[in-house]
Design a protein around this motif. Structure first.
Motif, PDB file in Angstrom:
ATOM      1  N   UNK A  87       0.854  -1.173   0.080  1.00  0.00           N
ATOM      2  CA  UNK A  87      -0.178   0.077  -0.091  1.00  0.00           C
ATOM      3  C   UNK A  87       0.897   1.418  -0.110  1.00  0.00           C
ATOM      4  N   UNK A  88       2.045   1.299   0.663  1.00  0.00           N
ATOM      5  CA  UNK A  88       2.801   2.508   1.182  1.00  0.00           C
ATOM      6  C   UNK A  88       3.526   2.654  -0.472  1.00  0.00           C
ATOM      7  N   UNK A  89       4.024   1.570  -0.871  1.00  0.00           N
ATOM      8  CA  UNK A  89       4.824   1.669  -2.307  1.00  0.00           C
ATOM      9  C   UNK A  89       3.832   2.411  -3.234  1.00  0.00           C
ATOM     10  N   UNK A  90       2.533   1.881  -3.402  1.00  0.00           N
ATOM     11  CA  UNK A  90       1.610   2.356  -4.213  1.00  0.00           C
ATOM     12  C   UNK A  90       1.242   4.035  -4.031  1.00  0.00           C
ATOM     13  N   UNK A  91       0.943   4.068  -2.629  1.00  0.00           N
ATOM     14  CA  UNK A  91       0.758   5.549  -2.239  1.00  0.00           C
ATOM     15  C   UNK A  91       2.417   6.564  -2.735  1.00  0.00           C
ATOM     16  N   UNK A  92       3.327   5.894  -2.519  1.00  0.00           N
ATOM     17  CA  UNK A  92       4.501   6.683  -2.882  1.00  0.00           C
ATOM     18  C   UNK A  92       4.604   6.975  -4.321  1.00  0.00           C
ATOM     19  N   UNK A  93       4.394   6.095  -5.141  1.00  0.00           N
ATOM     20  CA  UNK A  93       4.119   6.233  -6.553  1.00  0.00           C
ATOM     21  C   UNK A  93       3.316   7.176  -7.111  1.00  0.00           C
ATOM     22  N   UNK A  94       2.114   7.234  -6.261  1.00  0.00           N
ATOM     23  CA  UNK A  94       0.912   8.172  -6.581  1.00  0.00           C
ATOM     24  C   UNK A  94       1.229   9.446  -6.105  1.00  0.00           C
ATOM     25  N   UNK A  95       1.954   9.588  -5.271  1.00  0.00           N
ATOM     26  CA  UNK A  95       2.426  10.942  -4.663  1.00  0.00           C
ATOM     27  C   UNK A  95       3.668  11.712  -5.612  1.00  0.00           C
ATOM     28  N   UNK A  96       4.097  11.065  -6.296  1.00  0.00           N
ATOM     29  CA  UNK A  96       5.132  11.203  -7.134  1.00  0.00           C
ATOM     30  C   UNK A  96       4.495  11.698  -8.378  1.00  0.00           C
ATOM     31  N   UNK A  97       3.569  11.141  -8.916  1.00  0.00           N
ATOM     32  CA  UNK A  97       2.825  11.444 -10.084  1.00  0.00           C
ATOM     33  C   UNK A  97       2.124  13.040  -9.676  1.00  0.00           C
ATOM     34  N   UNK A  98       1.400  12.792  -8.560  1.00  0.00           N
ATOM     35  CA  UNK A  98       0.875  14.155  -8.267  1.00  0.00           C
ATOM     36  C   UNK A  98       1.996  15.435  -7.828  1.00  0.00           C
ATOM     37  N   UNK A  99       3.331  14.954  -7.352  1.00  0.00           N
ATOM     38  CA  UNK A  99       4.126  16.090  -7.590  1.00  0.00           C
ATOM     39  C   UNK A  99       4.520  16.484  -8.990  1.00  0.00           C
TER      40      UNK A  99
END
Ligand SMILES: C=C1C[C@]23C[C@H]1CC[C@H]2[C@]1(C)CCC[C@@](C)(C(=O)O)[C@H]1[C@@H]3C(=O)O
Ligand SMILES: O=C(O)CCC(=O)C(=O)O
Ligand SMILES: [Fe+2]
Length: 393
Positions: free
Chosen positions: A198-210
């Motif tokens: 879950x955290x790996x998915x969140x980290x990837x998503x947050x970089x997309x949002x960045x």
């Protein structure tokens, strides 16, 4: 939650004045609140009763949160990318909150993450306390924050843990899975794996949002993505037990997140509220969407162009509520400083001093209860306590 004194706490501890640290914070006095018992009482302990002016109002209007479809951006569609970036910029200027859909994250993973929260928070208190948060630290299990604050206690239990992406392509880390097995034992290996994924998915998503945030501010899409590539983030599981006096307390008090970006998934129950145009507005649950908001650290990175947004969580008397909050944070020693392209444009000087997330996090854990003025209080604290860290203004 009933008041259960640990063996080491003498009966007179209640009558003694609650000892305060020099920052006016309650020293841990061994008091623990157990959610599984208190709900049978007709009232709630006074420490959980909030002042009249801060209590939730019975029904708040729904906030039409801007909904951003990032499917086109993820598939490399240039027009969809521009539109997503434009909508995110508009949302950040107006509210500081937005919903992200078509994010590509497996719904089964999200459901598993919710399910394992039920398992963990359904454990007897003594089991959960194997992960007990230590004084001054931000990771671990906390029940109502009795060891940190002496009043206006939030009606919630939390489990927080660190996440950072694998350091190199050769080595994949299992920092979250290891946290669960080291803290709770081998029986928690599978749930640790779920939260690792879950955290790996969140980290990837947050970089997309960045990337989208950088584009919305006229910067290269890699500018903020690169800054957070090696993030050292915080995952927090929020569990809000039912409360017999939901009108007198709050699950999470009014605050702006001190972190950079928050990706939150709330369950079907609802309870997140955002303060917009001088009134509290509710954010209706949407299981296929993530609620995203700017935090104080990104407000500083954007030189105040984007604002971190005041929000809170209310509880109810019928059923528990859960939310999963991924708090994106830069690597601890990185200097948070707005890019020069965002300074002195449109007459906007550099608003915040440079700082590191290490220092800001320490401020929130040891010296100040995060609220709506955390960044301003931190800047003042820096001047008084860490003048050497302040570059000449
Ligand atoms: C860096 C953090 C401190 C808090 C957790 C993360 C981001 C949000 C912060 C918090 C939720 C803001 C409200 C007060 C707080 C004490 C809480 O209710 O949990 C804050 C968290 C914390 O200090 O543990
Ligand atoms: O539970 C929620 O909906 C909000 C929680 C929150 O704001 C936080 O943990 O920072
Ligand atoms: Fe928050």
């Amino acid at each position: 939650m009933t008041i259960v004194r640990l063996a080491s706490t003498v009966a007179s501890s209640f009558s003694l004045p609650i000892e305060q640290t020099k920052e006016g914070r309650q020293k841990p006095d061994g008091l623990v609140f157990d959610a599984s018992v208190l709900q049978h009482r007709p009232d709630i302990p006074k420490q959980f009763i909030w002042p009249y002016g801060e209590r939730p109002s019975p029904d708040v209007p729904e906030l039409p949160v801007p909904l951003i479809d990032i499917g086109g951006f993820l598939s490399g569609d240039p027009l969809a990318s521009m539109e997503a970036s434009r909508l995110i910029g508009q949302a950040c200027r107006e509210v500081g909150f937005f919903l992200v859909v078509n994010h590509g994250i497996d719904e089964g993973l999200i459901s598993d993450a919710h399910r394992y929260m039920d398992s963990f928070f359904g454990l007897p208190l003594v089991e959960k306390q194997r992960a007990q948060r230590k004084v001054g630290e931000h990771c671990g299990y906390a029940s109502s924050f009795t060891g940190r604050f002496s009043s206006k206690l939030p009606w919630k239990e939390t489990l927080s843990f660190q996440y950072s992406p694998e350091t190199s392509s050769s080595s994949s880390n299992n920092i979250v899975e290891d946290y669960f097995t080291n803290t709770m034992g081998q029986d928690f290996r599978h749930s640790g794996r779920v939260y690792q994924d879950y955290c790996e998915a969140m980290s990837r998503l947050s970089l997309v949002i960045m990337e989208l945030l950088g584009m919305s501010l006229g910067l290269d899409r890699e500018r903020f993505r690169g800054f957070f590539e090696d993030n050292e983030s915080i995952m927090r599981l929020n569990y809000y037990p039912p409360c017999q006096r939901p009108d007198q307390t709050l699950g999470t008090g009014p605050h702006c997140d001190p972190t950079s970006l928050t990706i939150l998934h709330q369950d079907h129950v609802g309870g997140l509220q955002v303060f917009v145009d001088n009134e509290w507005r509710s954010v209706t649950p949407n299981f296929s969407a993530f609620v995203v908001n700017i935090g104080d650290t990104f407000m500083a990175l954007s030189n105040g162009i984007y604002k971190s947004c005041l929000h809170r969580a209310v509880v109810n008397s019928v059923r528990p509520r859960k939310s999963l909050a991924f708090f994106l944070c830069p690597k601890y020693d990185k200097v948070v400083s707005a890019p020069s392209e965002l300074v002195d444009v449109h007459g906007r000087p550099r608003i915040y001093p440079d700082f590191t997330w290490t220092t800001f996090l320490e401020f929130t854990q040891k010296h100040y209860r995060a609220d709506m003025n955390t960044l301003r209080a931190f800047t003042n604290w820096l001047r008084q306590n860490k003048p050497s860290e302040l570059l000449p203004e």
